[in-house]
Design an enzyme around this catalytic site. Sequence first.
Site, PDB file in Angstrom:
ATOM      1  N   PRO A 197      -5.767   4.965  -7.649  1.00 35.26           N
ATOM      2  CA  PRO A 197      -6.180   4.958  -9.048  1.00 35.26           C
ATOM      3  C   PRO A 197      -6.071   6.359  -9.654  1.00 35.26           C
ATOM      4  O   PRO A 197      -6.560   7.329  -9.086  1.00 35.26           O
ATOM      5  CB  PRO A 197      -7.648   4.504  -8.971  1.00 35.26           C
ATOM      6  CG  PRO A 197      -7.728   3.731  -7.693  1.00 35.26           C
ATOM      7  CD  PRO A 197      -6.791   4.426  -6.754  1.00 35.26           C
ATOM      8  N   GLU A 198      -5.400   6.461 -10.794  1.00 41.97           N
ATOM      9  CA  GLU A 198      -5.268   7.749 -11.466  1.00 41.97           C
ATOM     10  C   GLU A 198      -6.255   7.812 -12.627  1.00 41.97           C
ATOM     11  O   GLU A 198      -7.054   6.902 -12.836  1.00 41.97           O
ATOM     12  CB  GLU A 198      -3.823   7.948 -11.919  1.00 41.97           C
ATOM     13  CG  GLU A 198      -2.855   8.005 -10.734  1.00 41.97           C
ATOM     14  CD  GLU A 198      -1.528   8.653 -11.093  1.00 41.97           C
ATOM     15  OE1 GLU A 198      -1.487   9.474 -12.020  1.00 41.97           O
ATOM     16  OE2 GLU A 198      -0.524   8.329 -10.441  1.00 41.97           O
TER      17      GLU A 198
ATOM     18  N   HIS B 117     -14.726  -5.568   2.621  1.00 39.35           N
ATOM     19  CA  HIS B 117     -14.694  -4.142   2.300  1.00 39.35           C
ATOM     20  C   HIS B 117     -15.667  -3.765   1.176  1.00 39.35           C
ATOM     21  O   HIS B 117     -15.515  -2.716   0.551  1.00 39.35           O
ATOM     22  CB  HIS B 117     -13.277  -3.732   1.921  1.00 39.35           C
ATOM     23  CG  HIS B 117     -12.267  -4.039   2.990  1.00 39.35           C
ATOM     24  ND1 HIS B 117     -12.260  -3.404   4.212  1.00 39.35           N
ATOM     25  CD2 HIS B 117     -11.240  -4.931   3.024  1.00 39.35           C
ATOM     26  CE1 HIS B 117     -11.271  -3.875   4.953  1.00 39.35           C
ATOM     27  NE2 HIS B 117     -10.641  -4.802   4.257  1.00 39.35           N
TER      28      HIS B 117
ATOM     29  N   ARG C 253      -9.571   1.160   2.487  1.00 36.07           N
ATOM     30  CA  ARG C 253      -9.115   2.278   3.321  1.00 36.07           C
ATOM     31  C   ARG C 253     -10.199   3.319   3.578  1.00 36.07           C
ATOM     32  O   ARG C 253     -10.018   4.224   4.386  1.00 36.07           O
ATOM     33  CB  ARG C 253      -7.887   2.938   2.674  1.00 36.07           C
ATOM     34  CG  ARG C 253      -6.745   1.962   2.463  1.00 36.07           C
ATOM     35  CD  ARG C 253      -5.562   2.634   1.793  1.00 36.07           C
ATOM     36  NE  ARG C 253      -4.604   1.657   1.311  1.00 36.07           N
ATOM     37  CZ  ARG C 253      -3.534   1.942   0.588  1.00 36.07           C
ATOM     38  NH1 ARG C 253      -3.279   3.196   0.260  1.00 36.07           N
ATOM     39  NH2 ARG C 253      -2.723   0.994   0.170  1.00 36.07           N
TER      40      ARG C 253
ATOM     41  N   LYS D 204       5.442  31.339 -13.090  1.00 40.60           N
ATOM     42  CA  LYS D 204       5.229  30.441 -11.953  1.00 40.60           C
ATOM     43  C   LYS D 204       6.561  29.821 -11.528  1.00 40.60           C
ATOM     44  O   LYS D 204       7.323  29.329 -12.354  1.00 40.60           O
ATOM     45  CB  LYS D 204       4.234  29.339 -12.318  1.00 40.60           C
ATOM     46  CG  LYS D 204       2.844  29.835 -12.680  1.00 40.60           C
ATOM     47  CD  LYS D 204       2.172  30.496 -11.503  1.00 40.60           C
ATOM     48  CE  LYS D 204       0.682  30.700 -11.742  1.00 40.60           C
ATOM     49  NZ  LYS D 204       0.362  31.483 -12.943  1.00 40.60           N
TER      50      LYS D 204
END
Length: 269
Positions: free
Chosen positions: A2-3, A90, A109, A150
Amino acid sequence: MPELPEVETTRRGIQPYVEHKHIHSVTIRERRLRWPVSDTLTSLSMARVNKLERRAKYLILYLPDGFIIIHLGMSGSLRVVDSSAPIGKHDHIDLLMDDGKIVRYNDPRRFGSVLWVDDWENHPLFTKLGPEPLDEAFDADYLYQQAKEKKAPIKQFIMDNKNVVGVGNIYASEALFLSGIHPKRPAGSISKKRITQLVAHIKKTLTAAITQGGTTLRDFVGGDGKPGYFQQQLNVYGRGGEPCTACQTRLKEIKLGQRASVYCPKCQH
């Protein structure tokens, strides 16, 4: 994983069920997450949730005597269910609210975390984070100054939480495509004009994803139980070898920082 849009979607989904309400009790079925779940959570009784916020990909519940920090990890989700809902394999943690609803943490997980802390702002997880991508502090002037000299590839640069939080693989790929910037281009070599476009597209892409409920990934379900639909509009992410949506050139897939990165060799330079 999930972002940021998925986490923000989760926050909005569960907010009406927790904010300004009381946690009746906490049930912990599995403590072995990324970090051990604190025993303190089980002692919470009728604690009021004053506020629910998001910082980066963390959800933060404000209680009178401390804070609950939740990270969904690779496969975690939060769902609001009735007290009669069957318990899945879970389903590791339940927050039973005083109205009988349960905020249920599921994580196949177990890479996520549920922590109890006294002060979240000074916690090591937060002290080195950059600005939120949708805040005014994240603008072209800021990113251009951060990127100066950078040599890191621009995609890895904008995915670094020290520079800006929450721009994960999906949304970095999409924003770079819309800006016409090659993901391997050194961050310090990009002009102010193109940085301005990139910032605008990061904000636009994330806002669109949040509005549409987040991207539906294999392990993600929104807090209201409904999947997001932004995935239907992806231009490059997960489309290696397919034609570019703008010019029909075959999209290329490379590895950057051990993450798959798809781009158009004609549109992005």
